[in-house]
Design a protein around this motif. Structure first.
Motif, PDB file in Angstrom:
ATOM      1  N   LEU A  64       0.818  -1.214   0.000  1.00 17.30           N
ATOM      2  CA  LEU A  64       0.000   0.000   0.000  1.00 17.30           C
ATOM      3  C   LEU A  64       0.855   1.270   0.000  1.00 17.30           C
ATOM      4  N   LEU A  65       2.097   1.163   0.486  1.00 16.61           N
ATOM      5  CA  LEU A  65       2.989   2.322   0.504  1.00 16.61           C
ATOM      6  C   LEU A  65       3.208   2.859  -0.916  1.00 16.61           C
ATOM      7  N   GLU A  66       3.325   1.981  -1.882  1.00 13.00           N
ATOM      8  CA  GLU A  66       3.542   2.388  -3.273  1.00 13.00           C
ATOM      9  C   GLU A  66       2.289   3.011  -3.896  1.00 13.00           C
ATOM     10  N   GLN A  67       1.160   2.869  -3.232  1.00 12.89           N
ATOM     11  CA  GLN A  67      -0.107   3.386  -3.741  1.00 12.89           C
ATOM     12  C   GLN A  67      -0.567   4.644  -3.007  1.00 12.89           C
ATOM     13  N   SER A  68       0.242   5.115  -2.055  1.00 14.51           N
ATOM     14  CA  SER A  68      -0.147   6.222  -1.197  1.00 14.51           C
ATOM     15  C   SER A  68       0.588   7.506  -1.553  1.00 14.51           C
ATOM     16  N   TYR A 151      -4.522   4.995  -9.433  1.00 14.23           N
ATOM     17  CA  TYR A 151      -5.237   5.441  -8.238  1.00 14.23           C
ATOM     18  C   TYR A 151      -4.231   5.735  -7.148  1.00 14.23           C
ATOM     19  N   ALA A 152      -4.472   6.819  -6.413  1.00 12.25           N
ATOM     20  CA  ALA A 152      -3.620   7.175  -5.279  1.00 12.25           C
ATOM     21  C   ALA A 152      -4.477   7.212  -4.012  1.00 12.25           C
ATOM     22  N   LEU A 153      -3.952   6.677  -2.942  1.00 19.30           N
ATOM     23  CA  LEU A 153      -4.596   6.742  -1.632  1.00 19.30           C
ATOM     24  C   LEU A 153      -4.093   8.012  -0.959  1.00 19.30           C
ATOM     25  N   ILE A 154      -5.023   8.938  -0.659  1.00 24.83           N
ATOM     26  CA  ILE A 154      -4.663  10.233  -0.070  1.00 24.83           C
ATOM     27  C   ILE A 154      -5.549  10.507   1.139  1.00 24.83           C
ATOM     28  N   GLY A 155      -5.186  11.504   1.920  1.00 23.99           N
ATOM     29  CA  GLY A 155      -6.024  11.919   3.043  1.00 23.99           C
ATOM     30  C   GLY A 155      -7.386  12.378   2.538  1.00 23.99           C
ATOM     31  N   SER A 156      -8.355  12.377   3.426  1.00 23.01           N
ATOM     32  CA  SER A 156      -9.716  12.758   3.026  1.00 23.01           C
ATOM     33  C   SER A 156     -10.072  14.174   3.458  1.00 23.01           C
ATOM     34  N   GLY A 157      -9.180  14.810   4.230  1.00 25.00           N
ATOM     35  CA  GLY A 157      -9.494  16.152   4.699  1.00 25.00           C
ATOM     36  C   GLY A 157     -10.541  16.159   5.804  1.00 25.00           C
ATOM     37  N   SER A 158     -10.875  14.982   6.315  1.00 26.54           N
ATOM     38  CA  SER A 158     -11.909  14.918   7.343  1.00 26.54           C
ATOM     39  C   SER A 158     -11.440  15.611   8.615  1.00 26.54           C
ATOM     40  N   GLY A 159     -12.358  16.121   9.355  1.00 29.14           N
ATOM     41  CA  GLY A 159     -12.027  16.851  10.572  1.00 29.14           C
ATOM     42  C   GLY A 159     -11.461  15.991  11.671  1.00 29.14           C
ATOM     43  N   SER A 160     -11.506  14.680  11.528  1.00 29.37           N
ATOM     44  CA  SER A 160     -11.019  13.810  12.594  1.00 29.37           C
ATOM     45  C   SER A 160      -9.911  12.863  12.127  1.00 29.37           C
ATOM     46  N   ARG A 161      -9.350  13.104  10.938  1.00 31.42           N
ATOM     47  CA  ARG A 161      -8.356  12.227  10.314  1.00 31.42           C
ATOM     48  C   ARG A 161      -8.940  10.870   9.994  1.00 31.42           C
ATOM     49  N   ARG A 162     -10.248  10.753  10.039  1.00 31.65           N
ATOM     50  CA  ARG A 162     -10.908   9.502   9.723  1.00 31.65           C
ATOM     51  C   ARG A 162     -11.122   9.441   8.215  1.00 31.65           C
ATOM     52  N   GLY A 163     -10.772   8.338   7.624  1.00 32.78           N
ATOM     53  CA  GLY A 163     -11.059   8.105   6.219  1.00 32.78           C
ATOM     54  C   GLY A 163      -9.938   8.506   5.285  1.00 32.78           C
ATOM     55  N   LYS A 164      -9.963   7.899   4.119  1.00 29.74           N
ATOM     56  CA  LYS A 164      -9.010   8.167   3.041  1.00 29.74           C
ATOM     57  C   LYS A 164      -9.800   8.264   1.741  1.00 29.74           C
ATOM     58  N   LEU A 165      -9.228   8.977   0.801  1.00 28.40           N
ATOM     59  CA  LEU A 165      -9.783   9.030  -0.544  1.00 28.40           C
ATOM     60  C   LEU A 165      -8.889   8.217  -1.461  1.00 28.40           C
ATOM     61  N   ILE A 166      -9.491   7.573  -2.431  1.00 29.49           N
ATOM     62  CA  ILE A 166      -8.763   6.862  -3.471  1.00 29.49           C
ATOM     63  C   ILE A 166      -9.155   7.550  -4.772  1.00 29.49           C
TER      64      ILE A 166
END
Length: 190
Positions: A64-68, A151-166
């Motif tokens: 997953l590191l190569e996809q982030s 596809y890249a796995l990135i932060g979601s900008g959520s207010g609680s660091r919960r979730g990721k965007l692909i």
């Protein structure tokens, strides 16, 4: 190599999860106009305790590191003017702040923006800042390797660091203010 969505039990269209995102990210997805269909922007709910890339990779697999990709906020300074910009680089690299970033911003000095500035100006949680929904006047510097990712796995900008965007790399390259740069991300020690 598997796609990032293969690491998670539940993957949903980000447009169906707007209530889990901060206002600027939700608005950007709601108003999506890129050539990549909004349905290809995906959301995965993750435990905030493993939001950091190293912990996420430990839980879901080293591949997953190569996809982030990470999004970091930098401040370029010239005279009394400060320009905030976002840099999106592969997770296993570091942003070339003193070289590529400084030159691209036309700054005499560039550094990572202070945490309170990055959070306050982006409206996102530190450690989860995403390039989607950033202020329109910010330059968005995108490493060419990220733009080329299916596809890249990135932060979601959520207010609680919960979730990721692909998100497809092509979609990131089409974001407002995006400039694709070779060599933006450098491998530490090389």
């Amino acid at each position: 190599m598997p796609a990032p969505m293969d690491a998670f039990d539940e993957v949903r269209p980000a447009a169906d999860c707007l209530d889990l995102l901060t206002a600027p990210v939700a608005a950007a997805i709601r108003d999506w106009r890129g050539s990549v269909p909004v349905e290809q922007l995906l959301f995965v709910d993750t435990d905030p305790a493993i939001a950091d890339t190293a912990l996420l990779v430990e839980r879901h697999g080293s591949w997953l590191l190569e996809q982030s990709a990470n999004c970091v906020v930098v401040a370029g300074k010239r005279g009394g003017a400060v320009t905030l910009a976002a840099c999106v680089i592969l997770s296993h690299t570091r942003a070339d702040v003193n070289g590529v970033v400084r030159r691209q911003l036309g700054a005499r000095k560039a550094s990572f923006a202070p945490m309170d500035t990055a959070v306050g100006e982006s409206g996102m949680e530190y450690g989860g800042i995403t390039p989607i929904g950033l202020p329109a006047d910010w330059p968005l510097l995108l490493d060419a390797a990220v733009a080329d990712m299916p596809y890249a796995l990135i932060g979601s900008g959520s207010g609680s660091r919960r979730g990721k965007l692909i998100v497809p790399g092509k979609a990131l390259a089409e974001l407002p203010g995006a400039v694709v740069l070779d060599g933006l991300g450098t491998v530490p020690g090389q």
